[in-house]
Scaffold this motif. Structure first.
Motif, short mmCIF file in Angstrom:
data_model
loop_
_atom_site.label_atom_id
_atom_site.label_comp_id
_atom_site.label_asym_id
_atom_site.label_seq_id
_atom_site.Cartn_x
_atom_site.Cartn_y
_atom_site.Cartn_z
N MET A 1 58.34 20.33 -6.25
CA MET A 1 58.58 19.17 -5.27
C MET A 1 59.68 18.25 -6.12
O MET A 1 60.68 17.69 -5.16
N ILE A 2 59.73 17.97 -7.20
CA ILE A 2 60.52 17.05 -7.76
C ILE A 2 61.89 17.83 -7.92
O ILE A 2 63.18 16.97 -7.80
N VAL A 3 61.83 19.06 -7.95
CA VAL A 3 63.42 19.55 -8.18
C VAL A 3 64.15 19.61 -6.67
O VAL A 3 65.43 19.26 -6.82
N ARG A 4 63.11 19.53 -5.78
CA ARG A 4 63.93 19.25 -4.44
C ARG A 4 64.31 18.02 -4.24
O ARG A 4 65.61 17.88 -3.59
N PHE A 5 63.63 17.11 -4.72
CA PHE A 5 63.97 15.72 -4.71
C PHE A 5 65.24 15.19 -5.42
O PHE A 5 66.16 14.60 -5.07
N ILE A 6 65.17 15.87 -6.62
CA ILE A 6 66.55 15.73 -7.35
C ILE A 6 67.75 16.40 -6.91
O ILE A 6 68.74 15.93 -6.76
N ASP A 7 67.51 17.56 -6.12
CA ASP A 7 68.84 18.16 -5.37
C ASP A 7 69.12 17.28 -4.34
O ASP A 7 70.46 17.21 -3.94
#
Length: 84
Positions: A1-7
């Motif tokens: 989930m955090i990866v999607r937010f950073i993207d």
């Protein structure tokens, strides 16, 4: 989930910048309205509105700049450094 937010943050840098500035302005406005300076400990607290909000923003900016500079000076290295 955090990866999607950073993207998402990387895809919308202007939106992130605007939201950051709005948040900083809201903190300064809140400090102007809600902080009682009658019992301030120092001159700057008493006479510069939003001093600690501004100080915190500048301090964080300086730390980010120094971290980026240190990274470019040699802390960061290429990914295949150990593959030689």
């Amino acid at each position: 989930m955090i990866v999607r937010f950073i993207d998402w943050l990387k895809q919308w840098p202007r939106t992130v910048r605007v939201l950051s500035l709005v948040a900083a302005a809201a903190i300064v406005i809140w400090s102007l309205a809600a902080v009682d300076t009658h019992h301030a400990h120092t001159w700057v607290e008493q006479h510069i509105p939003g001093f600690w909000a501004i100080f915190g923003f500048l301090a964080a900016s300086v730390l980010i700049f120094i971290a980026g500079w240190l990274g470019k000076c040699g802390i960061q290295t290429r990914e295949d450094y150990y593959d030689r």
